[in-house]
Motif scaffolding. Structure first.
Motif, short mmCIF file in Angstrom:
data_model
loop_
_atom_site.label_atom_id
_atom_site.label_comp_id
_atom_site.label_asym_id
_atom_site.label_seq_id
_atom_site.Cartn_x
_atom_site.Cartn_y
_atom_site.Cartn_z
N ASP A 22 0.85 -1.20 0.00
CA ASP A 22 0.00 0.00 0.00
C ASP A 22 0.89 1.25 0.00
N THR B 241 6.82 0.45 -0.35
CA THR B 241 6.15 -0.43 0.60
C THR B 241 6.18 -1.85 0.04
N LYS C 139 5.09 -6.06 0.68
CA LYS C 139 4.24 -6.99 1.41
C LYS C 139 4.57 -8.40 0.95
N GLN D 207 2.88 -4.83 6.67
CA GLN D 207 3.55 -4.33 5.47
C GLN D 207 4.78 -3.57 5.94
#
Length: 152
Positions: free
Chosen positions: A24, A93, A95, A103
Motif C-alpha cells: 500500500d 512499501t 508486502k 507491510q
C-alpha cells in the motif's frame, strides 16, 4: 500471462519473506510526511503513526520501547539541531503473503543536519518501518552512515 519465477536455485540462507510485492503506497506517503515533519520540527504531527507498543532501534545501539519514549527520543535529537534537511533517494512499501498481518516501508535518503555550533553533518539513512493491519508502526529500525563533519 504467467508470472516469471525467480530462478535463485537453492539460496544459501532461509529467506523469511518470499514473493514480495509492492504494498500500500499510502504507507509510503505517511513515512514521507513523517520525514517532512522531522525536517520542519513539527514531530507532534507524526505521533499518530505509532502504535502504543512500538519498538525501535537506532544506529548507536539505542533501543526504545513505547510511543511516548520513541517520540521523546526523536524530538530530543531533533531539538539538538539548528536545522535538518532530507533528500529521499527511494521509498517503497513491500508486502508478503508469508506475513499478511504487516507491510514494510523501506526508505533511503540523506539527512543534512546543522548543529547548534554551526557544524554540518551528512547522514546516509536507511529506515525500515513495519506497519500492522491498523496502519500503525509497531517496529522501526534506522541504519546510518555519516560523512566527515564539515566545519564552518
Amino acid at each position: 500471462a504467467k508470472q516469471a519465477k525467480s530462478n535463485m536455485g537453492d539460496p544459501p540462507y532461509k529467506i523469511d519473506n518470499k514473493n514480495l510485492s509492492i504494498g500500500d503506497m499510502a504507507l509510503a506517503q505517511k513515512v514521507l510526511r513523517a520525514w517532512k515533519d522531522y525536517d520542519d520540527n513539527t514531530l507532534d504531527n507524526a505521533g499518530s503513526l505509532l502504535a502504543d507498543d512500538v519498538m525501535a532501534t537506532f544506529p548507536d545501539g539505542t533501543m526504545i520501547k513505547g510511543k511516548d519514549n520513541f517520540m521523546k527520543y526523536v524530538k530530543d535529537y531533533r531539538n539538538s539541531l539548528t536545522s535538518a534537511t532530507s533528500e529521499v533517494h527511494a521509498c517503497t512499501t513491500l508486502k508478503s503473503p508469508d506475513h499478511p498481518e504487516r507491510q514494510v516501508e523501506a526508505i533511503w535518503g540523506v539527512e543534512t543536519d546543522v548543529l547548534k555550533d554551526g557544524t554540518t553533518t551528512k547522514i546516509h539513512l536507511n529506515e525500515v518501518w513495519f506497519f500492522n493491519k491498523e496502519g500503525k508502526v509497531f517496529e522501526f529500525h534506522q541504519f546510518a552512515a555519516k560523512d566527515a563533519v564539515e566545519k564552518k
